[in-house]
Design a protein around this motif. Sequence first.
Motif, short mmCIF file in Angstrom:
data_model
loop_
_atom_site.label_atom_id
_atom_site.label_comp_id
_atom_site.label_asym_id
_atom_site.label_seq_id
_atom_site.Cartn_x
_atom_site.Cartn_y
_atom_site.Cartn_z
N SER A 91 42.99 -17.18 16.57
CA SER A 91 42.48 -17.78 17.80
C SER A 91 41.79 -16.74 18.69
O SER A 91 41.06 -17.10 19.61
CB SER A 91 43.61 -18.45 18.58
OG SER A 91 44.61 -17.50 18.90
N SER A 92 42.00 -15.48 18.42
CA SER A 92 41.35 -14.42 19.20
C SER A 92 40.26 -13.69 18.41
O SER A 92 39.43 -13.01 18.98
CB SER A 92 42.38 -13.40 19.70
OG SER A 92 43.09 -12.83 18.61
N VAL A 93 40.29 -13.85 17.08
CA VAL A 93 39.26 -13.24 16.23
C VAL A 93 38.60 -14.36 15.43
O VAL A 93 39.10 -14.78 14.39
CB VAL A 93 39.87 -12.20 15.27
CG1 VAL A 93 38.76 -11.60 14.39
CG2 VAL A 93 40.59 -11.11 16.04
N ILE A 94 37.51 -14.88 15.97
CA ILE A 94 36.81 -15.99 15.32
C ILE A 94 35.37 -15.56 15.06
O ILE A 94 34.53 -15.60 15.96
CB ILE A 94 36.86 -17.27 16.18
CG1 ILE A 94 38.32 -17.68 16.43
CG2 ILE A 94 36.10 -18.40 15.49
CD1 ILE A 94 38.47 -18.94 17.26
N TYR A 151 37.38 -28.71 12.19
CA TYR A 151 38.53 -28.43 13.06
C TYR A 151 39.60 -29.52 13.00
O TYR A 151 40.62 -29.40 13.67
CB TYR A 151 38.06 -28.27 14.50
CG TYR A 151 37.15 -27.08 14.69
CD1 TYR A 151 37.66 -25.81 14.93
CD2 TYR A 151 35.76 -27.23 14.62
CE1 TYR A 151 36.82 -24.72 15.09
CE2 TYR A 151 34.92 -26.15 14.76
CZ TYR A 151 35.45 -24.89 15.00
OH TYR A 151 34.62 -23.81 15.15
N GLY A 152 39.39 -30.57 12.22
CA GLY A 152 40.34 -31.67 12.21
C GLY A 152 40.21 -32.47 13.50
O GLY A 152 39.13 -32.53 14.10
N PRO A 614 40.71 -22.45 13.46
CA PRO A 614 41.33 -22.31 14.79
C PRO A 614 40.31 -22.51 15.89
O PRO A 614 39.10 -22.32 15.69
CB PRO A 614 41.83 -20.87 14.78
CG PRO A 614 40.85 -20.14 13.90
CD PRO A 614 40.49 -21.13 12.82
N VAL A 615 40.78 -22.91 17.07
CA VAL A 615 39.92 -22.94 18.25
C VAL A 615 40.22 -21.69 19.07
O VAL A 615 41.23 -21.01 18.87
CB VAL A 615 40.16 -24.21 19.09
CG1 VAL A 615 39.83 -25.44 18.27
CG2 VAL A 615 41.58 -24.28 19.61
N ALA A 629 45.27 -25.35 16.34
CA ALA A 629 45.43 -25.79 14.95
C ALA A 629 46.72 -25.21 14.40
O ALA A 629 47.14 -24.12 14.79
CB ALA A 629 44.23 -25.33 14.12
N PRO A 630 47.37 -25.91 13.50
CA PRO A 630 48.65 -25.43 12.97
C PRO A 630 48.51 -24.12 12.20
O PRO A 630 47.55 -23.93 11.46
CB PRO A 630 49.12 -26.56 12.05
CG PRO A 630 47.89 -27.34 11.72
CD PRO A 630 47.00 -27.22 12.91
#
Length: 632
Positions: A91-94, A151-152, A614-615, A629-630
């Motif tokens: 979530s912090s490295v996208i 992202y679902g 992830p977002v 996201a899980p």
Amino acid sequence: MKRIAILKYFLQVFLSMSLLSACNYLEVIPPEQANLDDTMKDANAVRNFLYSCYNGVENTITMDNPSVDETTNSIELNSGLQKLSYNQLSSSVIDYGYWHNAYNAIGQCHLFLQQLEKSNPLGVDEAMKTQYRAEVNFLIAYYHFRLLVDYGPIPIIDHFMSMATPVSEIPGRSHFDYVVDFICKKCDEAATDLPAYRTTSEWGRATSSICYALKARLLLYAASDLWNGSFPYKDWKNKNYETPGYGKELVSNSYEPEKWRRALEACDYALKWAEDNGGNKLLLVDNMPSRVANLKDPYIPENSDEDFVAHVKLMSLVLQSTPDEGNFEYLWGIVPYVAIGFWSPLPLNIIERNGSWVSGYSQMAPTLYTIEHFCTKNGKLPENDEKFVDKSDWLKSAGVSGRSDIINLCVGREPRFYAWMAFDGGEYTQQLVNGRSLQLNMKSSSKQGRSPQVNRNYSPTGFLSKKFVEPDLNFTSESSGEGNNVNYPIPLFRLAELYLNRAECYAALDMTKEALADINTIRRRAGVLELKESDLDVMPLMDWIRNERFVELWGEGHRYYDVRRWMIAPERLKAGAREGLNVLAKYDPSFDEFNVRTKINQPFMWDNRMYILPVYADEVYSNPQMIQAPGY
């Protein structure tokens, strides 16, 4: 507290420089400002604003390919796609994803609709307004689709949101099926006011045929295992936000066969609409572009059959020709970013000019899985073809006269293999170098092999792809830049996919005869022997369809989603699954050193959290309705 990213990006707009005289309009422009009014002053301004709503439509090919089992790039490239396949996103490295671009584009679309409703542009009548609304509503559906499959369950943005919107009114994720219904409704509504096809000057703009194709693909995905009762995180739910009719649930945990029936209805309708109303048809040998007359015969080891050669030429032109040339297979396409899209698959050391080599990047390198899953000339997989060479001898020399470097695995294959794949000892397109073909030497560091002088540009598998390269591409000693490259569109939707979509639905509903008819339409066009019911004793029908989809749509951005929705990603994308030839053994290896089945030396792995992306952490931190996201 940081502003919620979804709202920030939703409200930012990409008004192009052609629209506005100032350059500071990446931030929100309140509706009362004169410059925003200028975007609706006349028909030309409105069209420019409309076209800006298409800015979020991206090339799905270079984005998605290297993260699955079709192709791989050199480890030195270190792209976001590779980090995705290494399970290194968080979530912090996208370094990969569509979240911001898509919500940005949705915001642009709603801004357009808002301004259109309150404006009376000069030269724009109600009929034009109706069509513009339909175009933009289709784009809203398309952008939500792209977000949903990446992202679902996602937040639905169905109206313009001002900067004054309270945090409590910023939506969280809606149930997957609810988003599906929202997108389908948008597609149906838009289709009623859009033409079924566009003339050449308007090609690329939304049509009803594209609307129905999008709906069909969406419902196919929704019926597949991942979203039809088998999502691995059964307890993943919203904490605060509720979807009407679903509460805090995000994904249905029970299988619903009705989803397949709904998907079949949509796939059948989309295909028939495209052919009957949209003017779409498969490109065939008897309606190839006229320039095929000037196309030299491709090199095919130990096969000069006239019909076979014609089908190789045909398949090399399917993605390298336009409606102007008589190719009506595309429903929708996009011109790629030339600097990457053009040079990426091309080989090293194509031609020498003024003392230096013109070279491609040798990326998008096909894996051994790819090479092994095109059919033989007998219409079977190599491992299932009794007439094909034994698997233990696949990587040995085929003994082709004057071409001892060609291995058995590359002889006796189907037309698409020779149209789209390139291998050691073979040739890379027919007219590449001063009108002559380039015979590949994938072992030599001074030819097309890995070289100590080039750090990251080499094929890590020993194979190259040419599906997105014009068969008549030509570099000359005198020409500059990209030679005679035309830069043909990359497909987003084409007719072959619609046949394969419907075939999959038929197979899921045990309609064997109908499924075979559709898959054979695609095989027959490609010059591959048709399947018979007896072939289902060798491989189940669904496996045949999945393999045909893998081959026909190879490299077009589908595989990323297919391995996930079929839930075969844990097997296909796990550590050690990707293989190639022994490229890294040494520089300038011998034939025997090079032709060894080798696991690609990259930290590929699979974790179930990789089913969706992830977002950004700010989304969850700043929006009490939002959940991550899980697994991230």
